[in-house]
Design an enzyme around this catalytic site. Structure first.
Site, PDB file in Angstrom:
ATOM      1  CG  PHE A 257     -28.683  -4.280 -11.525  1.00 13.75           C
ATOM      2  CD1 PHE A 257     -27.865  -4.867 -12.486  1.00 13.75           C
ATOM      3  CD2 PHE A 257     -29.799  -4.976 -11.086  1.00 13.75           C
ATOM      4  CE1 PHE A 257     -28.175  -6.116 -13.011  1.00 13.75           C
ATOM      5  CE2 PHE A 257     -30.118  -6.230 -11.602  1.00 13.75           C
ATOM      6  CZ  PHE A 257     -29.302  -6.802 -12.571  1.00 13.75           C
TER       7      PHE A 257
ATOM      8  CB  THR B  89     -17.792 -12.137  -5.242  1.00 13.50           C
ATOM      9  OG1 THR B  89     -18.391 -10.956  -5.819  1.00 13.50           O
ATOM     10  CG2 THR B  89     -18.840 -12.904  -4.510  1.00 13.50           C
TER      11      THR B  89
ATOM     12  CG  PHE C 117     -22.749   3.760 -18.765  1.00 17.97           C
ATOM     13  CD1 PHE C 117     -23.741   4.272 -17.963  1.00 17.97           C
ATOM     14  CD2 PHE C 117     -21.697   3.100 -18.160  1.00 17.97           C
ATOM     15  CE1 PHE C 117     -23.706   4.146 -16.593  1.00 17.97           C
ATOM     16  CE2 PHE C 117     -21.651   2.961 -16.783  1.00 17.97           C
ATOM     17  CZ  PHE C 117     -22.655   3.482 -16.003  1.00 17.97           C
TER      18      PHE C 117
ATOM     19  CD  GLU D 120     -18.187   1.841  -5.183  1.00 17.34           C
ATOM     20  OE1 GLU D 120     -17.429   2.809  -4.978  1.00 17.34           O
ATOM     21  OE2 GLU D 120     -17.800   0.676  -5.183  1.00 17.34           O
TER      22      GLU D 120
ATOM     23  CB  CYS E  41     -18.816  -3.507 -10.434  1.00 16.87           C
ATOM     24  SG  CYS E  41     -19.546  -3.479  -8.810  1.00 16.87           S
TER      25      CYS E  41
HETATM   26  C1  UDX Z   1     -21.255  -0.222 -11.897  1.00 16.59           C
HETATM   27  C2  UDX Z   1     -22.620  -0.396 -12.560  1.00 16.59           C
HETATM   28  O1  UDX Z   1     -23.078   0.859 -13.063  1.00 16.59           O
HETATM   29  C3  UDX Z   1     -23.602  -0.971 -11.574  1.00 16.59           C
HETATM   30  O2  UDX Z   1     -24.847  -1.219 -12.215  1.00 16.59           O
HETATM   31  C4  UDX Z   1     -23.045  -2.282 -11.033  1.00 16.59           C
HETATM   32  O3  UDX Z   1     -23.922  -2.862 -10.129  1.00 16.59           O
HETATM   33  C5  UDX Z   1     -21.690  -2.040 -10.392  1.00 16.59           C
HETATM   34  O4  UDX Z   1     -20.807  -1.437 -11.339  1.00 16.59           O
HETATM   35  P1  UDX Z   1     -20.075   1.590 -10.352  1.00 16.59           P
HETATM   36  O5  UDX Z   1     -18.843   0.782 -10.510  1.00 16.59           O
HETATM   37  O6  UDX Z   1     -20.439   2.074  -9.001  1.00 16.59           O
HETATM   38  O7  UDX Z   1     -21.353   0.786 -10.891  1.00 16.59           O
HETATM   39  O8  UDX Z   1     -19.887   2.882 -11.254  1.00 16.59           O
HETATM   40  P2  UDX Z   1     -20.336   3.459 -12.662  1.00 16.59           P
HETATM   41  O9  UDX Z   1     -20.993   4.774 -12.442  1.00 16.59           O
HETATM   42  O10 UDX Z   1     -21.081   2.476 -13.439  1.00 16.59           O
HETATM   43  O11 UDX Z   1     -18.901   3.745 -13.336  1.00 16.59           O
HETATM   44  C6  UDX Z   1     -17.954   2.724 -13.580  1.00 16.59           C
HETATM   45  C7  UDX Z   1     -16.736   3.265 -14.278  1.00 16.59           C
HETATM   46  O12 UDX Z   1     -17.030   3.599 -15.627  1.00 16.59           O
HETATM   47  C8  UDX Z   1     -16.154   4.539 -13.674  1.00 16.59           C
HETATM   48  O13 UDX Z   1     -14.743   4.478 -13.684  1.00 16.59           O
HETATM   49  C9  UDX Z   1     -16.652   5.626 -14.598  1.00 16.59           C
HETATM   50  O14 UDX Z   1     -15.828   6.764 -14.607  1.00 16.59           O
HETATM   51  C10 UDX Z   1     -16.624   4.911 -15.921  1.00 16.59           C
HETATM   52  N1  UDX Z   1     -17.560   5.497 -16.914  1.00 16.59           N
HETATM   53  C11 UDX Z   1     -18.892   5.388 -16.729  1.00 16.59           C
HETATM   54  C12 UDX Z   1     -17.050   6.130 -18.041  1.00 16.59           C
HETATM   55  O15 UDX Z   1     -15.826   6.245 -18.226  1.00 16.59           O
HETATM   56  N2  UDX Z   1     -17.929   6.610 -18.964  1.00 16.59           N
HETATM   57  C13 UDX Z   1     -19.276   6.509 -18.816  1.00 16.59           C
HETATM   58  O16 UDX Z   1     -20.007   6.962 -19.708  1.00 16.59           O
HETATM   59  C14 UDX Z   1     -19.776   5.884 -17.659  1.00 16.59           C
END
Ligand code: UDX
Length: 453
Positions: A155, A89, A255, A158, A266
């Protein structure tokens, strides 16, 4: 437990991981995709995405006969108890809404193939109301079909997808139909037996939960990123601030890592889609709006941060970039902060070389004008500054003496705060993290410059 026959429509990230995990639970899973090359590769044991342990899981379940791959949707659907829709999507060009045309096309095809009572479930992230529309489409395409439509958002992250799938904080099931409820309870029985994280709700609520969760997490990251900028200015340490607020159980420690801004398949897409839904329903979401803008600006601002390390003299400078993917343990480059950063540096006339453990093949498509290196040391060779953009484990254990010897000037910008400022200064680097004070910076810098001249 009842073993289910499951058809997974769409063998992308979510579809392949979910399909392989359901097979591993003991269900009979058929993964379907229109892409014949992808299916042929999967049947030959090749996994199209980089995800830790996925190859072993797929291989074991193909061998045991629990998992198979096909392009024949009708065949898979007609034999299934539960059909999951896990097609992409993506963001629609122009208005940022989720493009659900693939979901609706799949629904029409599914409709024509239904035999006996079948539960159709959306696993793709879809805007509120999509399940209602799927129900309408199926009824219109095949008025005699015996079916129900449910929503079961995914949820997983990756890079930790299999772990997340098997250890979910919760499983959200949106359905108002009793038969659908019990079928999905059976599908997830191996998980709910342990901890019971199953949550039942309405379809529209389930759909909104997914967007609200991603928007909230994106907000949390963006919030800490802005606090990090302030910490830099007032001389506070963002790592300690994050720790200090994260210990409050109402806030939670996850986070809260300041960095170069969120990317991935996402968060950017889903926050944009949520905003569009809010707009359509005349229910403004100012916070999410700000999160998106702040995050986009931040990615580009990272180029200025690197520029500052070069005294804003970027033209003709050689810059090494460690890490290209939007996060570690993936080869995914979608909306990666490295793209805005590197493009910003190239625009200012820098010469960029980069290394990433898994993402370089994907990166070449987005960033054709940089040099790709064989390892971190080659990436440090002759550079005026080295920038850490993705926190891959191998960058945490570098031989920093060797890195320093390779570099033309010992300067590091660490956008993930993986090193300690005091250690880096002791090793003779000029060092800049995110949101952390450099109390001795001026002194050290003066000392180093004397050393280098
Ligand atoms: C995310 C959600 O966590 C997941 O639940 C949803 O289903 C899909 O989107 P994902 O995109 O795989 O998963 O990665 P994630 O580990 O959540 O990180 C997303 C982005 O945020 C990355 O660029 C990561 O570097 C950044 N991030 C994450 C931060 O900059 N700081 C943080 O504390 C956490």
């Amino acid at each position: 437990m009842n073993h289910m026959r499951i058809a997974m429509i769409g063998t992308g990230y979510v579809g392949l991981v979910s399909g392989a995990c359901f097979a591993d639970f003991g269900h009979q899973v058929t993964c379907v995709d229109k892409d014949a090359d992808k299916i042929a590769a999967l049947n030959a044991g090749q996994i199209p995405i980089f995800e830790p342990d996925l190859d072993r899981l797929v291989e074991a379940n193909v061998r045991s006969g629990q998992l198979r791959f096909t392009t024949l949707l009708a065949d898979a659907v007609s034999h299934a108890d539960v059909v999951f829709i896990a097609v992409g999507t993506p963001s629609r060009r122009g208005d940022g809404h989720a493009d659900i045309s693939f979901v609706y096309a799949a629904a029409r095809e599914i409709a024509a193939a239904l035999r006996g009572f079948t539960l159709v479930v959306t696993k793709s992230t879809v805007p509120v109301g999509t399940a209602d529309e799927i129900e309408r489409l199926i009824r219109e395409t095949n008025p005699g079909a015996d079916f129900s439509v449910g929503s079961n958002p995914e949820f997983l992250r990756e890079g930790a997808a299999i772990y997340d799938f098997k250890h979910p904080d919760r499983i959200v099931i949106g359905t108002e139909n009793e038969r659908a409820r019990s079928l999905l309870a059976d599908v997830y029985r191996p998980l709910s037996l342990n901890l019971g994280p199953l949550m039942f709700t309405t379809r529209r609520t389930a759909e909104l939960i997914k967007y609200a969760a991603n928007a909230f997490l994106a907000t949390k990251i963006t919030f800490i990123n802005e606090i990090a900028d302030l910490a830099e200015k007032v001389g506070a340490d963002i790592q300690d601030v994050a720790h200090g607020i994260g210990m409050d159980k109402r806030i939670g420690s996850k986070f809260l890592h300041a960095g170069p801004g969120f990317g991935g398949s996402c968060f950017p897409k889903d926050t944009r889609a949520l905003l569009k839904t809010a707009l359509d329903h005349d229910s403004p979401m100012r916070i999410v709006e700000a999160v998106l803008t702040v995050n986009e600006n931040r990615k580009r601002a990272m180029a200025r941060k690197v520029g500052a390390m070069l005294d804003n003299n970027v033209h003709g400078k050689k810059i090494g970039v460690l890490g290209l993917t939007f996060k570690p343990d993936t080869d995914d480059m979608r909306e990666a902060p490295s793209i805005a950063l590197i493009t910003g540096l190239l625009d200012q006339g820098a010469i960029v070389q980069a290394y990433d453990p898994a993402g370089m093949e994907q990166a070449r498509k987005e960033l054709p004008d940089i040099t790709y290196c064989r390892d971190p040391y080659a990436c440090a060779r002759g550079v005026d500054v080295l920038v850490i953009v993705t926190e891959w484990a191998e960058f945490r254990a570098l031989d920093l003496h060797r890195i320093r010897r390779e570099m033309a000037r010992p300067a590091i910008v660490d956008l993930r705060n993986i090193y300690r400022p005091s250690e880096m200064l002791a090793l003779g680097f000029r060092y800049e993290g995110v949101g952390r004070p450099m109390p001795r910076k001026a002194r050290e810098r003066a000392a180093l410059e004397t050393l280098c001249n």
